[in-house]
Design a protein around this motif. Structure first.
Motif, mmCIF file in Angstrom:
data_model
loop_
_atom_site.group_PDB
_atom_site.id
_atom_site.type_symbol
_atom_site.label_atom_id
_atom_site.label_comp_id
_atom_site.label_asym_id
_atom_site.label_seq_id
_atom_site.Cartn_x
_atom_site.Cartn_y
_atom_site.Cartn_z
ATOM 1 N N PRO A 104 -3.304 4.249 0.261
ATOM 2 C CA PRO A 104 -4.783 3.927 -0.680
ATOM 3 C C PRO A 104 -3.897 3.183 -2.072
ATOM 4 N N LEU A 105 -1.975 2.986 -1.953
ATOM 5 C CA LEU A 105 -1.483 2.322 -3.115
ATOM 6 C C LEU A 105 -1.924 0.846 -3.037
ATOM 7 N N TYR A 106 -1.717 0.477 -1.607
ATOM 8 C CA TYR A 106 -2.016 -0.843 -1.062
ATOM 9 C C TYR A 106 -2.907 -1.740 -1.869
ATOM 10 N N HIS A 107 -3.821 -0.988 -1.660
ATOM 11 C CA HIS A 107 -5.252 -1.099 -2.187
ATOM 12 C C HIS A 107 -5.587 -0.862 -3.963
ATOM 13 N N TRP A 108 -4.559 0.359 -4.302
ATOM 14 C CA TRP A 108 -4.905 -0.286 -5.733
ATOM 15 C C TRP A 108 -4.590 -0.377 -6.737
ATOM 16 N N SER A 109 -3.241 -1.087 -5.417
ATOM 17 C CA SER A 109 -2.610 -2.164 -6.176
ATOM 18 C C SER A 109 -3.414 -3.657 -6.286
ATOM 19 N N HIS A 110 -3.653 -4.037 -4.926
ATOM 20 C CA HIS A 110 -4.952 -5.322 -4.922
ATOM 21 C C HIS A 110 -5.729 -5.385 -6.478
ATOM 22 N N MET A 111 -6.816 -3.991 -5.783
ATOM 23 C CA MET A 111 -7.650 -3.737 -6.371
ATOM 24 C C MET A 111 -7.652 -3.978 -8.014
ATOM 25 N N GLU A 112 -6.349 -3.508 -9.011
ATOM 26 C CA GLU A 112 -5.608 -3.558 -10.388
ATOM 27 C C GLU A 112 -5.423 -5.126 -10.536
ATOM 28 N N LEU A 113 -4.910 -6.207 -9.696
ATOM 29 C CA LEU A 113 -4.210 -7.498 -9.400
ATOM 30 C C LEU A 113 -5.658 -7.770 -10.100
ATOM 31 N N SER A 114 -7.130 -7.661 -9.599
ATOM 32 C CA SER A 114 -7.874 -8.576 -9.496
ATOM 33 C C SER A 114 -8.739 -7.687 -10.431
ATOM 34 N N ARG A 115 -9.191 -6.771 -10.635
ATOM 35 C CA ARG A 115 -9.315 -6.433 -11.760
ATOM 36 C C ARG A 115 -8.687 -6.312 -13.569
ATOM 37 N N TYR A 116 -7.842 -6.158 -13.518
ATOM 38 C CA TYR A 116 -7.043 -6.625 -14.882
ATOM 39 C C TYR A 116 -6.803 -7.932 -14.730
ATOM 40 N N PHE A 117 -6.741 -8.860 -14.339
ATOM 41 C CA PHE A 117 -5.422 -9.756 -14.652
ATOM 42 C C PHE A 117 -6.250 -11.376 -13.696
ATOM 43 N N GLY A 118 -7.490 -10.387 -12.830
ATOM 44 C CA GLY A 118 -8.109 -11.743 -12.244
ATOM 45 C C GLY A 118 -7.405 -12.104 -11.174
ATOM 46 N N ILE A 119 -6.535 -11.851 -10.735
ATOM 47 C CA ILE A 119 -5.077 -12.305 -9.119
ATOM 48 C C ILE A 119 -5.546 -11.680 -8.014
ATOM 49 N N ASP A 120 -5.954 -12.548 -7.427
ATOM 50 C CA ASP A 120 -7.169 -12.146 -5.249
ATOM 51 C C ASP A 120 -6.054 -11.924 -4.818
ATOM 52 N N THR A 121 -4.887 -12.338 -4.815
ATOM 53 C CA THR A 121 -4.131 -12.822 -3.792
ATOM 54 C C THR A 121 -2.925 -11.975 -3.405
ATOM 55 N N PRO A 122 -3.197 -11.746 -1.885
ATOM 56 C CA PRO A 122 -2.284 -10.195 -1.276
ATOM 57 C C PRO A 122 -1.171 -9.912 -1.717
ATOM 58 N N LEU A 123 -0.329 -9.256 -2.762
ATOM 59 C CA LEU A 123 1.041 -9.244 -2.936
ATOM 60 C C LEU A 123 1.915 -8.709 -1.394
ATOM 61 N N GLY A 124 3.396 -9.723 -1.850
ATOM 62 C CA GLY A 124 3.920 -9.395 -0.974
ATOM 63 C C GLY A 124 5.326 -10.232 -1.326
ATOM 64 N N ALA A 125 6.490 -10.386 -0.686
ATOM 65 C CA ALA A 125 7.766 -10.275 -0.713
ATOM 66 C C ALA A 125 7.508 -12.287 -1.747
ATOM 67 N N HIS A 126 6.755 -13.118 -0.627
ATOM 68 C CA HIS A 126 6.539 -13.978 -0.428
ATOM 69 C C HIS A 126 5.353 -14.980 -1.844
ATOM 70 N N THR A 127 4.733 -13.566 -2.287
ATOM 71 C CA THR A 127 4.251 -13.728 -3.673
ATOM 72 C C THR A 127 4.580 -13.137 -5.047
ATOM 73 N N ALA A 128 5.180 -12.629 -4.778
ATOM 74 C CA ALA A 128 5.165 -11.416 -5.875
ATOM 75 C C ALA A 128 6.193 -12.452 -7.314
#
Length: 164
Positions: free
Chosen positions: A107-131
């Motif tokens: 769930p943290l994986y999904h929540w983190s990405h949904m928050e990035l999209s909803r609140y920040f407009g970021i739809d990029t997968p989060l990882g070491a290379h995109t941090a």
């Protein structure tokens, strides 16, 4: 299809109809929020994404934050200085990005990405290379939009909140 788009986990037309036409516009009762009650009351402005997601130090020296994210980081072998220690917010966020990238399906994986999209407009997968890029983009959004606890709650249509 975009990464975790607006229909994520909505597998049938009925599910999409019920969510988008009814549930999406309803107010929320958030019974398990990790925002600090004092920060909600004072409507504190956040400095960066680490403060929003991972917490910070209270005036009395105690630490507040999302214990689920902390647990994930500890389980991934992240040193404590990057969780509740004296590392910079950017360093803490980078370690969280590394840890959450190992947790696909959690769930943290999904929540983190949904928050990035909803609140920040970021739809990029989060990882070491995109941090680093996500850190910069999210922080720009935090500052440009004066994000605060009350603003985040309003954006989510939360009508009642209870904190941990």
């Amino acid at each position: 299809m975009n990464f975790m788009d607006k229909d994520f986990l909505l597998e049938t037309e009925t599910a999409k109809h019920l969510y988008h036409d009814y549930a999406a516009s309803m107010p929320l009762v958030d019974y398990h929020c990790h925002l600090n009650p004092r920060e909600i009351y004072e409507d504190r402005r956040f400095n960066d994404l680490a403060e929003v997601w991972l917490g910070g130090e209270n005036p009395d020296g105690s630490y507040f934050g999302d214990h689920y994210k902390w647990r994930l980081m500890r389980n991934a072998g992240v040193e404590e200085k990057y969780i509740t220690g004296d590392a910079s917010g950017e360093e803490k966020f980078a370690r969280y990005a590394e840890a959450v990238s190992l947790a696909a399906g959690h769930p943290l994986y999904h929540w983190s990405h949904m928050e990035l999209s909803r609140y920040f407009g970021i739809d990029t997968p989060l990882g070491a290379h995109t941090a680093a890029d996500i850190w910069e983009r999210a922080n720009r959004c935090i500052h440009d939009n004066a994000l605060s606890p009350r603003k985040l709650l309003a954006m989510s249509r939360v009508e009642t909140v209870c904190t941990t």
